[in-house]
Design a protein around this motif. Structure first.
Motif, PDB file in Angstrom:
ATOM      1  N   UNK A  32       2.156  -1.291   2.530  1.00  0.00           N
ATOM      2  CA  UNK A  32       1.342  -0.327   1.360  1.00  0.00           C
ATOM      3  C   UNK A  32       1.488   1.237   1.966  1.00  0.00           C
ATOM      4  N   UNK A  33       0.606   1.924   1.803  1.00  0.00           N
ATOM      5  CA  UNK A  33       0.831   3.472   2.378  1.00  0.00           C
ATOM      6  C   UNK A  33      -0.624   3.831   2.478  1.00  0.00           C
ATOM      7  N   UNK A  79      19.936  -8.703   8.831  1.00  0.00           N
ATOM      8  CA  UNK A  79      20.655  -7.556   9.153  1.00  0.00           C
ATOM      9  C   UNK A  79      20.135  -6.168   8.750  1.00  0.00           C
ATOM     10  N   UNK A  80      19.793  -5.200   9.795  1.00  0.00           N
ATOM     11  CA  UNK A  80      19.255  -3.924   9.314  1.00  0.00           C
ATOM     12  C   UNK A  80      19.968  -3.141   8.378  1.00  0.00           C
ATOM     13  N   UNK A  81      21.235  -3.018   8.366  1.00  0.00           N
ATOM     14  CA  UNK A  81      21.969  -2.424   7.675  1.00  0.00           C
ATOM     15  C   UNK A  81      21.965  -2.884   6.299  1.00  0.00           C
ATOM     16  N   UNK A  82      21.663  -3.974   5.831  1.00  0.00           N
ATOM     17  CA  UNK A  82      21.561  -4.595   4.760  1.00  0.00           C
ATOM     18  C   UNK A  82      19.994  -4.388   4.124  1.00  0.00           C
ATOM     19  N   UNK A  83      19.079  -4.343   5.115  1.00  0.00           N
ATOM     20  CA  UNK A  83      17.636  -3.942   4.683  1.00  0.00           C
ATOM     21  C   UNK A  83      17.385  -2.502   4.424  1.00  0.00           C
ATOM     22  N   UNK A  84      18.201  -1.656   5.021  1.00  0.00           N
ATOM     23  CA  UNK A  84      18.256  -0.359   4.971  1.00  0.00           C
ATOM     24  C   UNK A  84      18.832  -0.094   3.555  1.00  0.00           C
ATOM     25  N   UNK A  85      19.744  -0.627   2.851  1.00  0.00           N
ATOM     26  CA  UNK A  85      20.314  -0.397   1.755  1.00  0.00           C
ATOM     27  C   UNK A  85      19.545  -1.104   0.345  1.00  0.00           C
ATOM     28  N   UNK A  86      18.746  -2.020   0.751  1.00  0.00           N
ATOM     29  CA  UNK A  86      18.194  -2.842  -0.228  1.00  0.00           C
ATOM     30  C   UNK A  86      16.982  -2.267  -1.007  1.00  0.00           C
ATOM     31  N   UNK A  87      17.134  -2.028  -2.393  1.00  0.00           N
ATOM     32  CA  UNK A  87      15.819  -1.569  -3.237  1.00  0.00           C
ATOM     33  C   UNK A  87      15.438  -2.815  -4.120  1.00  0.00           C
ATOM     34  N   UNK A  88      14.172  -3.013  -4.120  1.00  0.00           N
ATOM     35  CA  UNK A  88      13.602  -4.483  -4.625  1.00  0.00           C
ATOM     36  C   UNK A  88      13.623  -3.876  -5.896  1.00  0.00           C
ATOM     37  N   UNK A 114       8.878  -6.579  -6.474  1.00  0.00           N
ATOM     38  CA  UNK A 114       7.893  -5.701  -6.070  1.00  0.00           C
ATOM     39  C   UNK A 114       6.509  -5.876  -6.314  1.00  0.00           C
ATOM     40  N   UNK A 115       6.334  -6.270  -7.613  1.00  0.00           N
ATOM     41  CA  UNK A 115       5.125  -6.684  -8.330  1.00  0.00           C
ATOM     42  C   UNK A 115       4.509  -7.846  -7.749  1.00  0.00           C
ATOM     43  N   UNK A 116       5.449  -8.580  -7.218  1.00  0.00           N
ATOM     44  CA  UNK A 116       5.213 -10.068  -6.943  1.00  0.00           C
ATOM     45  C   UNK A 116       4.593  -9.881  -5.400  1.00  0.00           C
ATOM     46  N   UNK A 117       5.079  -8.958  -4.538  1.00  0.00           N
ATOM     47  CA  UNK A 117       4.579  -8.446  -3.297  1.00  0.00           C
ATOM     48  C   UNK A 117       3.340  -8.043  -3.287  1.00  0.00           C
ATOM     49  N   UNK A 118       3.069  -7.080  -4.203  1.00  0.00           N
ATOM     50  CA  UNK A 118       1.787  -6.566  -4.380  1.00  0.00           C
ATOM     51  C   UNK A 118       0.586  -7.682  -4.829  1.00  0.00           C
ATOM     52  N   UNK A 119       1.088  -8.406  -5.699  1.00  0.00           N
ATOM     53  CA  UNK A 119       0.219  -9.530  -6.044  1.00  0.00           C
ATOM     54  C   UNK A 119      -0.096 -10.612  -4.930  1.00  0.00           C
ATOM     55  N   UNK A 120       0.930 -10.699  -4.079  1.00  0.00           N
ATOM     56  CA  UNK A 120       0.761 -11.549  -3.079  1.00  0.00           C
ATOM     57  C   UNK A 120      -0.217 -11.092  -1.886  1.00  0.00           C
ATOM     58  N   UNK A 172       1.043   2.321  -8.473  1.00  0.00           N
ATOM     59  CA  UNK A 172       1.817   3.238  -7.480  1.00  0.00           C
ATOM     60  C   UNK A 172       2.245   2.643  -6.030  1.00  0.00           C
ATOM     61  N   UNK A 173       1.715   1.535  -5.656  1.00  0.00           N
ATOM     62  CA  UNK A 173       2.042   0.861  -4.455  1.00  0.00           C
ATOM     63  C   UNK A 173       3.268  -0.236  -4.797  1.00  0.00           C
ATOM     64  N   UNK A 174       3.171  -0.750  -5.956  1.00  0.00           N
ATOM     65  CA  UNK A 174       4.275  -1.331  -6.413  1.00  0.00           C
ATOM     66  C   UNK A 174       5.673  -0.580  -6.510  1.00  0.00           C
ATOM     67  N   UNK A 175       5.606   0.577  -7.108  1.00  0.00           N
ATOM     68  CA  UNK A 175       6.544   1.428  -7.265  1.00  0.00           C
ATOM     69  C   UNK A 175       7.067   1.912  -5.978  1.00  0.00           C
ATOM     70  N   UNK A 176       6.381   2.054  -4.844  1.00  0.00           N
ATOM     71  CA  UNK A 176       7.068   2.393  -3.607  1.00  0.00           C
ATOM     72  C   UNK A 176       7.893   1.263  -3.073  1.00  0.00           C
TER      73      UNK A 176
END
Length: 281
Positions: free
Chosen positions: A36-37, A147-156, A161-167, A184-188
């Motif tokens: 979250x944030x 791999x961190x390079x992939x995670x750094x470039x990944x946009x969900x 994103x909605x499923x993550x907040x739901x979970x 707002x948390x989902x959009x982040x």
């Protein structure tokens, strides 16, 4: 009431964004979980009275704080130490969720005379993490399979994103007044690279998280502490949380319909009562 953005705290190459409300003599610092944030604390901070100055930090890689250096739990504790020194506070109260609670506990172990009270939502420890799916992912992260390079470039995408907040919620819902904050948390999560700091910290949680499970109850002898758990937590084990509270001699309060974002799922007036009982003895 939305927190007023105040400044950026520079620490060891990190630009830590934070927000502040109030100007009272009691200093309370709010620390979020990794999913979250600082936004999760807006409803709670709005309920504080004028005795408090409240700060809410964005950890590196979350909210408005960019990720610059390799994340770790000890690094987050050091950032909190630096922030307390920056604002010149000799005595503070801490409110955390998950990793924010873990950081609060580790800070209190280092500086017990600085902490007056703590409200610990869903503390992340080795024991509370181990039985959950997130615990499995943390063990995989420790083997560097992501791999961190992939995670750094990944946009969900938004559905994930909605499923993550739901979970992170117990029933999939939040209190009606907090619905906008949930969105707002989902959009982040749809921002590029948001998943990287979680993977980075998960890869190095073993030692600091196990340290919390072995922590001496004597640390809290002069600190007013309350542990809060969402009993429907899908991220961490509430059962292990009850056992942790018992071992540390900390009062345990279970919220039967809440999950990992109990401060948003529970009506604000109930959260106000919880904070008031611990922060204003």
């Amino acid at each position: 009431m939305t927190l007023r953005h105040i400044a950026v705290f520079e620490y060891g190459g990190e630009s830590i964004h934070y927000a502040q409300r109030g100007s009272g003599s009691r200093v309370v610092i709010f620390l979020h979980n990794l999913g979250s944030s600082r936004l999760i604390w807006e409803p709670a901070i709005a309920g504080l009275d004028d005795r408090f100055t409240a700060y809410a930090l964005d950890f590196p890689g979350y909210g408005d704080s960019p990720l610059t250096t390799e994340p770790s739990i000890d690094r987050l504790v050091e950032i909190l130490e630096g922030f307390v020194a920056e604002i010149g506070a000799e005595r503070i109260d801490l409110v955390g969720n998950c990793v924010g609670s873990a950081v609060s506990l580790l800070f209190a172990e280092r500086h017990p005379s600085t902490v007056g009270s703590m409200v610990l939502f869903n503390p992340a420890t080795a024991a509370t993490l181990a039985p959950t799916p997130l615990g499995v992912l943390a063990r995989l992260a420790a083997r560097n399979v992501f791999p961190h390079r992939l995670l750094r470039a990944l946009a969900l995408p938004k559905p994930i994103a909605d499923a993550i907040v739901w979970a992170q919620t117990g029933t999939g819902r939040v209190a009606a007044s907090n619905a906008a904050t949930r969105e707002r948390l989902r959009d982040l999560w749809t921002d590029k690279g948001r998943i990287l700091p979680m993977a980075g910290i998960a890869a190095a949680v073993a030692v600091p998280f196990e340290r919390i499970d072995r922590m001496s109850p004597d640390v809290f002898a002069d600190i007013n502490v309350q542990m809060i758990w969402g009993e429907r937590n899908k991220v961490l084990s509430a059962k292990a949380g009850r056992e942790l509270a018992h071992r540390l001699g900390i009062p345990y309060l279970g919220l039967p319909t809440a999950g990992h974002l109990a401060m948003l799922e529970t009506p604000p007036e109930e959260i106000d009562d919880i904070l008031r009982a611990t922060l204003t003895p």
